[in-house]
Scaffold this motif. Structure first.
Motif, short mmCIF file in Angstrom:
data_model
loop_
_atom_site.label_atom_id
_atom_site.label_comp_id
_atom_site.label_asym_id
_atom_site.label_seq_id
_atom_site.Cartn_x
_atom_site.Cartn_y
_atom_site.Cartn_z
N SER A 199 -8.88 6.78 -4.66
CA SER A 199 -7.98 5.64 -4.44
C SER A 199 -6.85 6.00 -3.50
O SER A 199 -6.40 5.16 -2.71
N LEU A 200 -6.37 7.25 -3.54
CA LEU A 200 -5.29 7.65 -2.64
C LEU A 200 -5.78 7.68 -1.20
O LEU A 200 -5.06 7.24 -0.28
N GLY A 201 -6.99 8.18 -0.97
CA GLY A 201 -7.55 8.16 0.38
C GLY A 201 -7.72 6.74 0.89
O GLY A 201 -7.48 6.46 2.07
N ALA A 202 -8.15 5.82 0.01
CA ALA A 202 -8.31 4.42 0.41
C ALA A 202 -6.97 3.80 0.78
O ALA A 202 -6.86 3.07 1.77
N LEU A 203 -5.93 4.08 -0.01
CA LEU A 203 -4.62 3.52 0.27
C LEU A 203 -4.05 4.04 1.59
O LEU A 203 -3.45 3.29 2.37
N LEU A 204 -4.25 5.34 1.84
CA LEU A 204 -3.78 5.91 3.11
C LEU A 204 -4.51 5.28 4.29
O LEU A 204 -3.90 4.95 5.31
N GLU A 205 -5.82 5.11 4.16
CA GLU A 205 -6.58 4.51 5.26
C GLU A 205 -6.20 3.05 5.45
O GLU A 205 -6.10 2.57 6.59
N LEU A 206 -5.99 2.34 4.37
CA LEU A 206 -5.57 0.94 4.47
C LEU A 206 -4.25 0.83 5.20
O LEU A 206 -4.10 0.02 6.13
N ARG A 207 -3.27 1.62 4.77
CA ARG A 207 -1.93 1.53 5.36
C ARG A 207 -1.90 1.98 6.81
O ARG A 207 -1.30 1.31 7.67
N ALA A 261 0.84 -1.21 0.00
CA ALA A 261 0.00 0.00 0.00
C ALA A 261 0.87 1.25 0.00
O ALA A 261 0.56 2.24 -0.68
N ASN A 262 1.98 1.22 0.75
CA ASN A 262 2.87 2.37 0.77
C ASN A 262 3.49 2.60 -0.60
O ASN A 262 3.61 3.75 -1.06
N GLY A 263 3.89 1.52 -1.28
CA GLY A 263 4.43 1.67 -2.63
C GLY A 263 3.39 2.24 -3.59
O GLY A 263 3.70 3.09 -4.43
N ASP A 264 2.14 1.77 -3.46
CA ASP A 264 1.07 2.30 -4.31
C ASP A 264 0.82 3.77 -4.00
O ASP A 264 0.49 4.56 -4.91
N GLY A 310 8.86 4.57 8.72
CA GLY A 310 9.50 4.60 7.42
C GLY A 310 8.55 4.74 6.26
O GLY A 310 8.97 4.74 5.10
N TYR A 311 7.25 4.87 6.54
CA TYR A 311 6.28 5.03 5.47
C TYR A 311 6.15 6.50 5.08
O TYR A 311 6.34 7.40 5.90
N ALA A 312 5.80 6.73 3.82
CA ALA A 312 5.76 8.09 3.28
C ALA A 312 4.44 8.78 3.63
O ALA A 312 3.37 8.19 3.50
N HIS A 313 4.55 10.03 4.06
CA HIS A 313 3.38 10.88 4.26
C HIS A 313 3.46 12.04 3.28
O HIS A 313 4.52 12.41 2.78
#
Length: 626
Positions: free
Chosen positions: A281-289, A169-172, A262-265
């Motif tokens: 999709s970006l909001g979903a990925l942030l919430e997932l991670r 998810a962080n890579g995405d 170490g994850y990107a913000h």
């Protein structure tokens, strides 16, 4: 005064107008499969008539028309529908990104099944039950160790699977932020080209189609709104901020740190202000991670830490058949090496914090006894301290239950010896950041005497409060109270069976000693006590037993999958209806374009025939003049 060749001009205008209409029709047919293309229509109007009202106009009845011209080439779009699609696209993008991740999480749990963590834990308890019946044998001890290894492998596999999803998810997220920046640049560049063309009085239809297509793609990634009140100031907003303004497309930066593992913000490139997205999709990925997967990792860590702590607590008191005692069954690795949990949190080189995971009172309590005390217990919570009142008519069990349902990041239970035990739980992330460490009790105080004289945990009332913000905070615990230092982060990823037991299975404890003497070889009480943990109220976070934990995990992940599947299906249907409506307005119809082609062709032929007729008339005039 009319010209002799006025008829030729009228015919020429007709030919040019219908020829252009034929070209536009061909352009529509050629782009029938082009993504984002909107069909175009030629709007024709009568050329200004001769003899407009004036003082010097010729005395002739009526006004003579001068043929047809192309007023404009217009693209067919419904602006209100376009804005509705932009707003809806972020919801579809959110669930489209979330659904596959949730399904992958479901596959990790493998519940129910023989390879699930729950089934491996059941066989682990069964091995201890068997050892309790045959405490003098070596084979049951070996079985306990091997099943312990199998269980730990299952926990490790789930942890690494979840962390792998979190890393993915962080890579995405990093790729998606790059895509947002690129779309922002492209839209801003198109704005500049469109402004230049409009300034010349033309309609840049194809460029506007391209811009609308990019905006639709951007809307599926982040939640945006579009305003175009001023033709020269096309603006795109996201979360109340301007993302694109005319030819300016703002950019985002990615920043990593220890507080984010170490994850990107995401930060605005120009203001360095952190940005959080809720939709797309970006909001979903942030919430997932940062929430969904991180929460599953914390829940697994919590179960693992409680499981290890409870098994070790009993095993240390038991004896192996070789007479050894005081050994942990599972290896524990404290976060800090200082025996009092002292830690330099600020990085100044001086101890300024105390990292304590568990503290036990020194007095044995009766669960059903009324305390006859009144006061307010204050414990650390996710959003500040949580207050837990207790009254004279409350029993010990009532107070413990009230602590466990208070929402504090501390849970309570009576340990095997009947003493009050407080444990820190995983800390709730705040805006995706781990501002507080997991498994650390940050504050404990009591205005009354339950935690002091009654439970024998704190030194005194408010003055004896335990607070992690100072070094040697354990000095505020009562003499005789015990404590344990917080573990290294993510115990579900590193916990192992004690290597000393693997080398010598006879060290596995099966019975308790008496009066400081080693256990009777036939005593299996310690093994039975460990086996009974399975159904004991041990407080795995807010859950009472390990069975409650597994039932909650299966139910929670199942509901997440059901919610994601149904929501995605609903959003897809809504977007399909909206896109069908758009295609009915802006899409190219072959039948309609062919009909228009015939109509324009006939108009062209008629104009050409008119020119031929006028030319014949002129020939007659020429011959008469000769």
């Amino acid at each position: 005064m009319t010209s002799t060749f006025m008829g030729l001009e009228i015919g020429k205008r007709g030919i040019h107008a219908h020829q252009k209409a034929l070209y536009v029709t061909g352009h529509n047919l050629d782009n029938i499969n082009t993504e984002g293309y909107s069909r175009q229509r030629v709007e024709m109007s009568a050329f200004k008539p001769i003899y407009l009202p004036s003082l010097n106009r010729e005395e002739t009845p009526g006004q003579l028309g001068q043929g047809v011209i192309v007023e404009r080439v217009e693209r067919l779009r419904d602006q209100l529908l376009d804005r509705r699609i932009v707003l809806q696209a972020s919801n579809e993008g959110y669930w489209s990104a979330r659904d596959p991740y949730v399904r992958m999480m479901e596959n990790l749990y493998m519940e129910p099944g023989n390879n699930s963590v729950r089934s491996k834990m059941d066989t682990f308890w069964d091995a201890w039950q068997e050892l309790s019946m045959f405490p003098t044998d070596t084979a049951p001890r070996t079985a306990v160790i091997e099943r312990g290894k199998t269980l730990i492998d299952g926990i490790h596999n789930r942890y690494h699977g979840l962390k792998g999803l979190q890393d993915q998810a962080n890579g995405d997220i990093e790729l998606t932020v790059g895509r947002v920046n690129e779309l922002s640049r492209q839209i801003a560049a198109l704005n500049g080209d469109i402004q230049k063309i409009k300034a010349q009085g033309d309609n840049p239809n194809d460029l506007m189609d391209r811009r609308d297509l990019l905006v639709d793609k951007l809307a599926s990634i982040i939640d945006i709104s579009v305003s175009n009140q001023d033709p020269d100031e096309y603006m795109v907003h996201t979360s109340g901020y301007i993302l694109i303004q005319g030819q300016i497309g703002r950019q985002f930066d990615l920043r990593k740190g220890i507080d984010t593992e170490g994850y990107a913000h995401i930060f605005w490139q120009d203001t360095q202000q952190e940005m959080r997205f809720q939709k797309g999709s970006l909001g979903a990925l942030l919430e997932l991670r940062d929430v969904t997967i991180a929460g599953e990792v914390q829940t697994l860590d919590n179960m693992t830490m409680n499981f290890v702590d409870l098994v070790n607590e009993i095993h240390r008191e038991g004896y192996g058949i070789n007479g050894l005692t005081g050994l942990n069954f599972f290896s524990e690795y404290p976060f800090v090496t200082n025996v009092n949990g002292n830690y330099d949190r600020s990085g100044t080189g001086v101890f300024d914090s105390s990292y304590i995971y568990r503290m036990n009172g020194q007095n044995v309590l009766e669960p059903r006894a009324q305390t006859g005390l009144e006061g307010v217990i204050t414990l650390s919570g996710a959003n500040g301290d949580v207050q837990v009142p207790y009254y004279a008519t409350d029993t010990v069990s009532d107070i413990i239950a009230r602590i466990n349902t208070s929402g504090a990041e501390v849970v309570a239970r009576l340990n095997r010896d009947g003493m009050l035990s407080l444990k820190g739980t995983p800390a709730e992330p705040i805006n995706g950041l781990r501002e507080n460490p997991d498994f650390v009790i940050r504050h404990v105080s009591d205005t009354g005497h339950f935690l002091t004289g009654y439970a024998g945990l704190l030194n005194g009332a408010e003055g004896g409060a335990f607070d992690w913000g100072t070094a040697d905070a354990v000095a505020n615990l009562r003499d005789g109270a015990t404590f344990a230092v917080a573990p290294i982060a993510h115990p579900s990823g590193w916990i192992e069976v004690n290597p000393a037991l693997v080398r010598d299975p006879t060290s596995v404890a099966a019975g308790f000693g008496e009066n400081g003497r080693t256990t009777n070889p036939g005593n299996g009480d310690a093994a039975q006590a460990i086996a009974s943990i399975r159904n004991s109220p041990v407080m795995v976070g807010q859950l009472a037993t390990f069975d409650d934990y597994f039932a909650d995990s299966v139910g929670r992940i199942g509901l997440l999958g059901e919610q994601a599947g149904r929501a995605l299906e609903t959003e897809n249907l809504i977007m399909k209806q909206l896109n069908d409506m758009r295609r009915s307005i802006s899409g190219v119809s072959v039948d309609e374009e062919l009909a228009n082609m015939l109509r324009y062709q006939q108009g062209y032929n008629a104009a050409a025939r008119f020119i031929t007729t006028v030319n014949s008339m002129l020939d007659v005039l020429m011959r008469m003049g000769a």
